[in-house]
Design an enzyme around this catalytic site. Sequence first.
Site, PDB file in Angstrom:
ATOM      1  N   GLN A 192      42.832  49.132  39.904  1.00 34.08           N
ATOM      2  CA  GLN A 192      41.506  49.323  39.381  1.00 34.08           C
ATOM      3  C   GLN A 192      40.460  50.075  40.392  1.00 34.08           C
ATOM      4  O   GLN A 192      39.825  50.945  40.155  1.00 34.08           O
ATOM      5  CB  GLN A 192      40.871  48.100  38.578  1.00 34.08           C
ATOM      6  CG  GLN A 192      41.443  47.580  37.188  1.00 34.08           C
ATOM      7  CD  GLN A 192      42.460  46.668  37.677  1.00 34.08           C
ATOM      8  OE1 GLN A 192      43.325  46.464  38.559  1.00 34.08           O
ATOM      9  NE2 GLN A 192      42.493  45.541  36.961  1.00 34.08           N
ATOM     10  N   ASP A 233      33.841  38.076  35.504  1.00 32.10           N
ATOM     11  CA  ASP A 233      34.340  37.410  34.138  1.00 32.10           C
ATOM     12  C   ASP A 233      33.814  36.437  33.682  1.00 32.10           C
ATOM     13  O   ASP A 233      33.773  36.391  32.347  1.00 32.10           O
ATOM     14  CB  ASP A 233      35.924  37.692  34.328  1.00 32.10           C
ATOM     15  CG  ASP A 233      36.481  38.930  34.621  1.00 32.10           C
ATOM     16  OD1 ASP A 233      36.398  39.623  35.916  1.00 32.10           O
ATOM     17  OD2 ASP A 233      36.636  39.737  33.712  1.00 32.10           O
ATOM     18  N   ASN A 243      36.727  36.071  38.694  1.00 28.16           N
ATOM     19  CA  ASN A 243      36.827  37.403  38.792  1.00 28.16           C
ATOM     20  C   ASN A 243      37.992  37.883  39.260  1.00 28.16           C
ATOM     21  O   ASN A 243      38.775  37.088  39.455  1.00 28.16           O
ATOM     22  CB  ASN A 243      35.603  37.936  39.954  1.00 28.16           C
ATOM     23  CG  ASN A 243      35.361  39.239  39.671  1.00 28.16           C
ATOM     24  OD1 ASN A 243      35.318  39.883  38.520  1.00 28.16           O
ATOM     25  ND2 ASN A 243      35.213  40.154  40.887  1.00 28.16           N
TER      26      ASN A 243
HETATM   27  O1  MRU Z   1      41.470  42.749  34.694  1.00 29.10           O
HETATM   28  P1  MRU Z   1      39.983  43.490  34.422  1.00 29.10           P
HETATM   29  O2  MRU Z   1      40.271  45.274  35.225  1.00 29.10           O
HETATM   30  O3  MRU Z   1      39.480  43.549  33.076  1.00 29.10           O
HETATM   31  O4  MRU Z   1      39.024  42.791  35.359  1.00 29.10           O
HETATM   32  C1  MRU Z   1      37.836  43.122  35.688  1.00 29.10           C
HETATM   33  C2  MRU Z   1      36.973  42.541  36.638  1.00 29.10           C
HETATM   34  O5  MRU Z   1      37.262  41.332  37.196  1.00 29.10           O
HETATM   35  C3  MRU Z   1      35.379  42.844  36.933  1.00 29.10           C
HETATM   36  O6  MRU Z   1      35.141  42.443  38.133  1.00 29.10           O
HETATM   37  C4  MRU Z   1      34.734  42.262  35.680  1.00 29.10           C
HETATM   38  O7  MRU Z   1      35.247  42.348  34.569  1.00 29.10           O
HETATM   39  C5  MRU Z   1      33.298  42.802  35.736  1.00 29.10           C
HETATM   40  S1  MRU Z   1      33.485  44.697  34.926  1.00 29.10           S
HETATM   41  C6  MRU Z   1      31.983  45.068  34.780  1.00 29.10           C
END
Ligand code: MRU
Length: 343
Positions: A192, A233, A243
């Site tokens: 990501q 999260d 997170n």
């Molecule tokens: O697995 P993902 O890409 O959904 O994980 C995203 C994260 O861990 C982010 O830090 C979190 O969701 C905040 S996004 C504003």
Amino acid sequence: MRSIFFKEGVLFALDSSRLPHKEVWLRLRSARQVASAIREMRIRGAPLIGVAAAYGLALDALKYRGNDANRLRDRVLKTSEYLRSVRPTGRNLSWAIDRCLKAIEKEDTVNGVKKRLLEEAEKIADEDVETNLKIANNGLEIIMDGDRILTHCNTGGLGTVEYGTALGIIRVAWEKGRKIFVIATETRPLLQGARLTAWELKKYGIPFKLICDSMAGYVMSKGMIDKVLVGADRILATGHVANKIGTLTLSILAKHYGIPFYVAAPLSTFDLTTKPEEIPIEERSQKEVTHFLGKLITVKDVEAMNPAFDITPPELVSGIITEKGIIRRPYSENIPKFYQQQF
Ligand code: MRU
């Protein structure tokens, strides 16, 4: 530009899995399609997942052809249980679903339920943008001219409706003239950081360098980082922060090198009832680890672990930036107090 919007019965969402090479807009017409997009991480990031699920419930209701409001509510409830289970770690998913279910509690007509669900989804989406701008403005307090900020995963406009949380702060700080430099971690296994954060930073013209996750210790040891800023999260009343996997490592490194470690998230990410050991940590397919861009990178039949998130303990968190202000230690005292004051 919003990464998700609803138009004429269709939910449009920018497909994160195709970026940075292709900007593909998903056209989702059912709750099942929304659930698949979330599971496959075409729609990702805790706040955006919540918004998508809210629209998913509205889509589900709009498909109903009967005239019994109770039946429709039962159907929506069933769909909501399914949606909730798709990615269990992020708090915003259940938060948004609960909000939608509450909104239709007193609706006694089919049209009323349909209308309220769509209205609530639109409201949650609009509020997400406003909330992120507030987080960004509150976050300016900790961003100094010349700061070199390390960020993890993607917490920008691609993980929210617009602006983002941690990356939203970075973006607004840059737009307000703070001379900052970003170090973005690639964020294995699904990249990501390399795919999405790099795409966003480039688009906004913010200077940055990309590093592999394993380089974080080196760059910190060389004095190249002034601050770590990540999203979340799920944040507990104790200040534990779930997170993206790798966040815990960064927080330990930051502590070792005396670097402030900040978390940015809306209050919809907070969960005041769950205990740290009860946080559901999503375990994803082993293939995401054993393969890279679809190609096997290890020997055949290797077993891999793939927890998608980790939990950073409160003593490693310097502050939590929310839309209502910055929460500081001691979290187990200040989070519940802060939360009560706001509602
Ligand atoms: O697995 P993902 O890409 O959904 O994980 C995203 C994260 O861990 C982010 O830090 C979190 O969701 C905040 S996004 C504003």
